[in-house]
Design an enzyme around this catalytic site. Structure first.
Site, mmCIF file in Angstrom:
data_model
loop_
_atom_site.group_PDB
_atom_site.id
_atom_site.type_symbol
_atom_site.label_atom_id
_atom_site.label_comp_id
_atom_site.label_asym_id
_atom_site.label_seq_id
_atom_site.Cartn_x
_atom_site.Cartn_y
_atom_site.Cartn_z
ATOM 1 N N HIS A 171 18.548 -52.015 25.945
ATOM 2 C CA HIS A 171 17.095 -52.187 26.133
ATOM 3 C C HIS A 171 16.367 -50.968 25.568
ATOM 4 O O HIS A 171 15.389 -51.090 24.832
ATOM 5 C CB HIS A 171 16.786 -52.369 27.629
ATOM 6 N N ASN A 172 16.847 -49.794 25.909
ATOM 7 C CA ASN A 172 16.181 -48.585 25.429
ATOM 8 C C ASN A 172 16.315 -48.421 23.919
ATOM 9 O O ASN A 172 15.390 -47.964 23.253
ATOM 10 C CB ASN A 172 16.730 -47.353 26.147
ATOM 11 N N ASN A 223 15.702 -37.057 50.827
ATOM 12 C CA ASN A 223 15.607 -36.229 49.625
ATOM 13 C C ASN A 223 16.234 -34.873 49.925
ATOM 14 O O ASN A 223 16.213 -34.417 51.068
ATOM 15 C CB ASN A 223 14.140 -36.043 49.226
ATOM 16 N N LYS A 258 20.881 -51.901 29.997
ATOM 17 C CA LYS A 258 19.703 -51.031 30.031
ATOM 18 C C LYS A 258 19.694 -50.090 28.819
ATOM 19 O O LYS A 258 18.658 -49.806 28.232
ATOM 20 C CB LYS A 258 19.648 -50.219 31.332
ATOM 21 N N ASN A 261 19.185 -43.671 34.706
ATOM 22 C CA ASN A 261 19.615 -44.036 33.355
ATOM 23 C C ASN A 261 20.992 -43.434 33.072
ATOM 24 O O ASN A 261 21.143 -42.566 32.227
ATOM 25 C CB ASN A 261 18.624 -43.518 32.311
ATOM 26 N N GLY A 320 9.166 -47.752 33.982
ATOM 27 C CA GLY A 320 8.530 -46.473 34.297
ATOM 28 C C GLY A 320 8.044 -46.434 35.738
ATOM 29 O O GLY A 320 8.439 -47.255 36.569
ATOM 30 N N GLU A 359 13.867 -50.552 22.526
ATOM 31 C CA GLU A 359 12.562 -49.891 22.756
ATOM 32 C C GLU A 359 12.282 -48.875 21.629
ATOM 33 O O GLU A 359 11.176 -48.823 21.080
ATOM 34 C CB GLU A 359 12.614 -49.203 24.128
ATOM 35 N N TYR A 360 13.276 -48.100 21.269
ATOM 36 C CA TYR A 360 13.111 -47.134 20.175
ATOM 37 C C TYR A 360 12.747 -47.875 18.876
ATOM 38 O O TYR A 360 11.863 -47.451 18.126
ATOM 39 C CB TYR A 360 14.407 -46.353 19.920
ATOM 40 N N HIS A 369 44.767 -48.148 0.187
ATOM 41 C CA HIS A 369 44.365 -48.665 1.506
ATOM 42 C C HIS A 369 44.505 -50.181 1.600
ATOM 43 O O HIS A 369 44.181 -50.749 2.638
ATOM 44 C CB HIS A 369 42.936 -48.225 1.822
ATOM 45 N N SER A 415 13.846 -50.720 34.523
ATOM 46 C CA SER A 415 12.895 -50.380 33.469
ATOM 47 C C SER A 415 11.482 -50.679 33.896
ATOM 48 O O SER A 415 11.230 -51.595 34.662
ATOM 49 C CB SER A 415 13.199 -51.153 32.189
ATOM 50 N N VAL A 435 18.576 -40.149 41.302
ATOM 51 C CA VAL A 435 18.510 -38.739 40.902
ATOM 52 C C VAL A 435 18.811 -38.642 39.412
ATOM 53 O O VAL A 435 19.130 -39.629 38.760
ATOM 54 C CB VAL A 435 19.483 -37.859 41.726
ATOM 55 N N LEU A 483 13.803 -38.663 45.819
ATOM 56 C CA LEU A 483 12.435 -39.193 45.910
ATOM 57 C C LEU A 483 11.478 -38.549 44.918
ATOM 58 O O LEU A 483 10.316 -38.298 45.217
ATOM 59 C CB LEU A 483 11.922 -39.049 47.354
ATOM 60 N N ALA A 535 20.431 -38.374 35.945
ATOM 61 C CA ALA A 535 21.741 -38.852 35.490
ATOM 62 C C ALA A 535 22.662 -37.667 35.222
ATOM 63 O O ALA A 535 22.209 -36.606 34.806
ATOM 64 C CB ALA A 535 21.571 -39.688 34.227
HETATM 65 C C1 6PG Z 1 12.117 -47.723 30.784
HETATM 66 C C2 6PG Z 1 12.132 -46.667 29.756
HETATM 67 C C3 6PG Z 1 12.515 -45.342 30.308
HETATM 68 C C4 6PG Z 1 12.187 -44.209 29.338
HETATM 69 C C5 6PG Z 1 13.406 -43.812 28.537
HETATM 70 C C6 6PG Z 1 13.176 -43.467 27.098
HETATM 71 O O1 6PG Z 1 12.824 -48.674 30.536
HETATM 72 O O2 6PG Z 1 11.382 -47.616 31.753
HETATM 73 O O3 6PG Z 1 13.038 -47.008 28.751
HETATM 74 O O4 6PG Z 1 13.829 -45.408 30.705
HETATM 75 O O5 6PG Z 1 11.065 -44.485 28.623
HETATM 76 O O6 6PG Z 1 13.937 -42.754 29.230
HETATM 77 O O7 6PG Z 1 12.760 -42.170 26.992
HETATM 78 P P1 6PG Z 1 12.927 -41.250 25.704
HETATM 79 O O8 6PG Z 1 12.000 -41.794 24.669
HETATM 80 O O9 6PG Z 1 12.497 -39.918 26.215
HETATM 81 O O10 6PG Z 1 14.361 -41.265 25.279
#
Ligand code: 6PG
Length: 475
Positions: A185-186, A32, A182, A102, A130, A189-190, A451, A128, A74, A10, A76
């Site tokens: 997805h991240n 928890n 996921k 994650n 946050g 996101e980067y 090769h 995802s 909890v 939690l 990962a």
């Molecule tokens: C989400 C985010 C979340 C977090 C990542 C990336 O989908 O809610 O992706 O999982 O922002 O952990 O974090 P870092 O930038 O620290 O790798």
């Protein structure tokens, strides 16, 4: 037993997921490791719904209706394994353990197999959005068996974000599919964040504008095709003023980007699969470069031979950057969806890419207006080999090509590092090329390592006797 769902772990994410379930009318068992956290959750938010508080894992499990659904939230890694080990002996045939952290998809594959041997379902799910998303509606990407989705899916769909009344949650596929999606997805996101950062840098250096002024530009962009959570957030952050110094907040933040690892996982997997996810890779390495303090210290002041950036038409320049950002973003998504397709094929996951774009429309960090266009593209052709080749995206990118080239060329001339913009353009030019210099690479490989190579004019595998008489043999 009266709780329909249980949450163990939690910290803020688990807490908010538990509250989300409760707010949707479910009776939620909460647990928890240190009981205080569970007690404070109920003390502070007990009024939001029906919580069943347990001090021990055994009581927690006993409080759940069958098939039991236990969400583990909890850290990962080892912590997840420890909780699973504690849970397994307490559960019975057909119960469902949900890992909403994650986790790396390979851990999920391993755990799913192990729990299957105990007659249990293991659902590795991406969540995802946050803290805020967990409470008010995240995007949820569950893997595991279809059977488990039948009883678990409705609850997850209920608490997920909705776009046009459609839940941002759907069954992804068996085994590690949910956590894989996921992860990508991240990675995206980067890439998205790096592209936005490069656009900001270009505007700042090209226009000599203040952070707040650029914030206004992003706010304007958020009213068009680029409309997304990350663009909106950027506008907000850029306009924020640091209370202590009165300076733009972005100017007082140390320029060393950190990462918890999911982007790195995505890049490693891209290498393993041989899928060129250059946008995600550049974004991940850009974070690494920013944090390479000794190298940056030694490199500061290296010769530049740049020319002054001359922006004659400010409006046209802003539009160039906007179009370059959009095109680069399409490349990053196109690559990410290629990676999902490759992993899905390799693991037999049967992932529907259009459905993934649909559940990313709301709740998650990369939520964006243009994801609708991606869903439509995969609806037109479920086996689409390249998102960029979908007619909508082909046209959208073509319209910005001249701008994209101007921006990348201008950045190179002026010494503004735009690794994600420029590598995306290089990818675009590479993938559309009818012929690549890879032919020379193959020839070289045959020259020094025998090769072998294939020919354009006939089938077979060949080798040339480079150190002898240079005759060609079929091997
Ligand atoms: C989400 C985010 C979340 C977090 C990542 C990336 O989908 O809610 O992706 O999982 O922002 O952990 O974090 P870092 O930038 O620290 O790798």
């Amino acid at each position: 037993a009266r709780a329909q769902i249980g949450v163990t772990g939690l910290a803020v994410m688990g807490r908010n997921l538990a509250r989300n379930f409760a707010r949707h009318g479910y009776t939620v068992a909460v647990h928890n490791r240190s009981f205080d956290r569970a007690r404070s959750l109920v003390a502070e938010h007990g009024g939001e719904g029906d919580f069943v508080l347990s001090e021990s894992m055994a009581d927690f499990v006993a409080s759940l209706e069958r098939p039991r659904k236990v969400v583990v939230m909890v850290k990962a890694g080892a912590a997840t394994d420890a909780v699973i080990d504690e849970l397994v002996p307490l559960l019975e045939d057909g119960d469902i353990v949900v890992d909403a952290g994650n986790a790396h998809f390979s851990d999920t594959i391993r755990r799913e197999r192990a729990l299957r041997d105990h007659g249990l379902h293991f659902v590795g799910t991406g969540v995802s959005g946050g803290e805020e998303g967990a409470l008010n509606g995240p995007s949820i990407m569950p893997g595991g068996t279809r059977e488990s989705y039948e009883s678990l899916g409705p609850l997850l769909e209920e608490i997920s974000a909705k776009v046009d009344g459609v839940p941002c949650c759907t069954y992804v596929g068996p085994g590690g599919a949910g956590h894989f999606v996921k992860m990508v997805h991240n990675g995206i996101e980067y890439a998205d964040m790096q592209l936005i950062a490069e656009a900001y840098d270009l505007l700042r250096r090209g226009l000599g504008a203040s952070a707040a002024e650029i914030g206004e530009i992003f706010a304007e962009w958020n009213r068009g095709d680029l409309e997304s959570f990350l663009i909106e957030t950027t506008a907000d952050v850029l306009r924020h003023v640091d209370a202590a110094t009165g300076q733009a907040f972005v100017d007082v933040v140390l320029d060393q980007a950190e990462q918890k690892g999911t982007g790195r996982w995505t890049v490693k997997n891209g290498l393993d699969l041989g899928v060129p996810i250059t946008g995600i890779a550049e974004a991940t390495f850009a974070r690494a470069l920013s944090g390479s303090v000794p190298q940056r210290t030694a490199g500061a002041g290296l010769p530049a031979h740049t020319r002054e950036w001359e922006v004659k038409d400010r409006e046209a320049f802003v539009e160039d950057v906007r179009l370059a950002l959009y095109a680069s973003k399409v490349v990053a998504y196109s690559q990410g969806f290629d990676q999902i397709a490759a992993a899905s094929a390799e693991n037999g996951w049967g992932i529907d890419r259009g459905a993934m774009a649909r559940i990313w429309r709301g709740g998650c960090i990369i939520r964006a207006r243009f994801l609708d266009r991606i869903t439509e593209a995969y609806e037109r052709d479920a086996g689409l080999p390249l998102l960029l080749a979908d007619p909508y995206f082909t046209e959208a990118v073509a319209g910005g090509l001249a701008s994209w080239r101007r921006v990348v060329a201008g950045a190179a001339g002026s010494g503004v590092p735009v690794p994600a913009f420029s590598s995306s353009l290089a990818y675009y030019d590479g993938v559309r090329a009818r012929r690549l210099p890879a032919a020379l690479v193959q020839a070289q490989r045959d020259f020094f390592g025998a090769h072998t190579y294939k020919r354009v004019d006939r089938d077979g595998t060949f080798h040339t006797d480079w150190s002898g008489d240079r005759t060609e043999t079929e091997v």
